[in-house]
Motif scaffolding. Sequence first.
Motif, PDB file in Angstrom:
ATOM      1  N   ARG A 150      19.698  14.862  30.740  1.00  0.00           N
ATOM      2  CA  ARG A 150      20.488  13.739  31.251  1.00  0.00           C
ATOM      3  C   ARG A 150      21.836  14.211  31.783  1.00  0.00           C
ATOM      4  N   LEU A 153      21.429  15.814  35.177  1.00  0.00           N
ATOM      5  CA  LEU A 153      21.163  14.758  36.157  1.00  0.00           C
ATOM      6  C   LEU A 153      22.456  14.037  36.521  1.00  0.00           C
ATOM      7  N   THR A 154      23.266  13.718  35.512  1.00  0.00           N
ATOM      8  CA  THR A 154      24.518  13.008  35.767  1.00  0.00           C
ATOM      9  C   THR A 154      25.486  13.870  36.556  1.00  0.00           C
ATOM     10  N   SER A 156      24.688  15.823  38.766  1.00  0.00           N
ATOM     11  CA  SER A 156      24.191  15.806  40.144  1.00  0.00           C
ATOM     12  C   SER A 156      24.450  14.477  40.825  1.00  0.00           C
ATOM     13  N   ILE A 157      24.216  13.374  40.102  1.00  0.00           N
ATOM     14  CA  ILE A 157      24.233  12.064  40.748  1.00  0.00           C
ATOM     15  C   ILE A 157      25.621  11.449  40.818  1.00  0.00           C
ATOM     16  N   VAL A 279      18.580  12.023  44.256  1.00  0.00           N
ATOM     17  CA  VAL A 279      18.766  12.644  42.946  1.00  0.00           C
ATOM     18  C   VAL A 279      18.033  11.842  41.875  1.00  0.00           C
ATOM     19  N   TRP A 280      18.189  10.535  41.924  1.00  0.00           N
ATOM     20  CA  TRP A 280      17.528   9.678  40.929  1.00  0.00           C
ATOM     21  C   TRP A 280      16.012   9.706  41.097  1.00  0.00           C
ATOM     22  N   ARG A 283      14.289  12.900  39.707  1.00  0.00           N
ATOM     23  CA  ARG A 283      14.759  13.371  38.398  1.00  0.00           C
ATOM     24  C   ARG A 283      13.642  13.939  37.537  1.00  0.00           C
ATOM     25  N   HIS A 284      12.387  13.548  37.791  1.00  0.00           N
ATOM     26  CA  HIS A 284      11.257  14.068  37.020  1.00  0.00           C
ATOM     27  C   HIS A 284      10.529  15.191  37.756  1.00  0.00           C
ATOM     28  N   GLN A 333      20.547  18.615  43.033  1.00  0.00           N
ATOM     29  CA  GLN A 333      20.072  18.351  41.674  1.00  0.00           C
ATOM     30  C   GLN A 333      19.089  19.427  41.219  1.00  0.00           C
ATOM     31  N   ARG A 337      20.031  21.771  37.991  1.00  0.00           N
ATOM     32  CA  ARG A 337      19.142  21.781  36.828  1.00  0.00           C
ATOM     33  C   ARG A 337      18.639  23.188  36.547  1.00  0.00           C
ATOM     34  N   HIS A 415      13.548  16.741  31.397  1.00  0.00           N
ATOM     35  CA  HIS A 415      13.361  15.494  32.101  1.00  0.00           C
ATOM     36  C   HIS A 415      14.041  14.380  31.335  1.00  0.00           C
TER      37      HIS A 415
END
Length: 417
Positions: A150, A153-154, A156-157, A279-280, A283-284, A333, A337, A415
């Motif tokens: 998480r 991800l944050t 990145s976004i 990015v969202w 995310r997976h 992203q 990651r 993830h």
Amino acid sequence: MSTVTPRAPAPCPYGAARPRPANRAASFALNASILAALLAASSAPTPLYPLYQDRWQLSALTVTVVFSAYALALLMTLLTTGTLSDRLGRRPVLVAALILEAVAMVLLASADGAAVLIAARVLQGVATGAATSAAGAALLDLDDPLRPGRAALTNSIAPVAGMAAGVLAATLLVRLAPAPTVTVYALLAAGFAVQAVAVLCTAETARPRRGAPRPRLGVPPRARRALLTAGTGVVAIWALGGFYSSLGPALVRLVAPGAPRAAGGMVFFTLSATAALTVWALRHTAPAVAATGGSLAVVPAAALTLSGLHGAGLPAVYGGAALAGAAFGAVSQGALRMTLASLDERDRAATLAAYYVLSYLSMSLPAIAAGAATEHYGLRGTSHVYAVAAALLAVAAGAALAATRRTASPTAGGHPR
């Protein structure tokens, strides 16, 4: 990914209640909002550049210097103080940086010429450089073991979402506010002041170490391999971002001279908003797959943008910006990651600083070169060379990432759930 248990919080000023140590969610949200606000402030001047050009008769080169002054100051700050929060703690660095950012906003609001504008952007770059690595590292400190990935991800976004919000707000204020070059900065200054107070109410997430802070961009071997593999793609997409942010409004005026003034700012909003959505959406997706696909998307993005200069008009420019945004989101992203996977606490700020050094070098130096080339060869010719160069870099990045995927398993960043 290792996590750090927050220490007992410092007393909150003005008689507010002390936060509970277990309240990770509020601290996580605050640091994400700081990243978003910093990048919103960085992109807010984009829709205002045409106003500055008309008011002070600025050349394209001057505009790119104003834009790049921020990025180069941020870069130098990362090189010299990128790991400051590892030594002193996240909170003191963030508070000082947010206060400095608020001062920069006041200076931007009172600017009466290019010199003051450049000085304000330098001050803003210093504040943003100090704050981004500290806030990003704090997010990693606060990562929830039950929701791995998480924080990456944050990281990145939040920046691209912030850039989109900053451009949109400034564009709307250009149309609606009586003093758009003052109002947007006044609102941002107030927001940074509130965030500085809020940081004082949170727990420290790092373990400050003894010794004087010293410049360090050392990246652990695993992260270094990931950053080198995806680095060419990072260069390509941040260079595109720098072009759209500094010269995007001028490109819109060249393609569609009769377009509303707001159309110039909205082209960079299109890029940054699409990047945040990408990015969202990805995310997976395995980070190496996302970075490879994003790198290859730069080629049609560049081609579509250039077609706007050959009769396709403004829709092609916006379509190219949207594709460039998708490439930006996928590569950034994926690269983050890959790079941030399983970092130890002591390496977090330094690794983030190294990533941002690469990113902002890629954003600022090509933009300055493009501004200088525009003075001699015109925006049309410069755009062609710039787009072709970005596309070639992206193809090279896609090939390197594909080769890495064939010879080894991609590094996963986890993830988020």
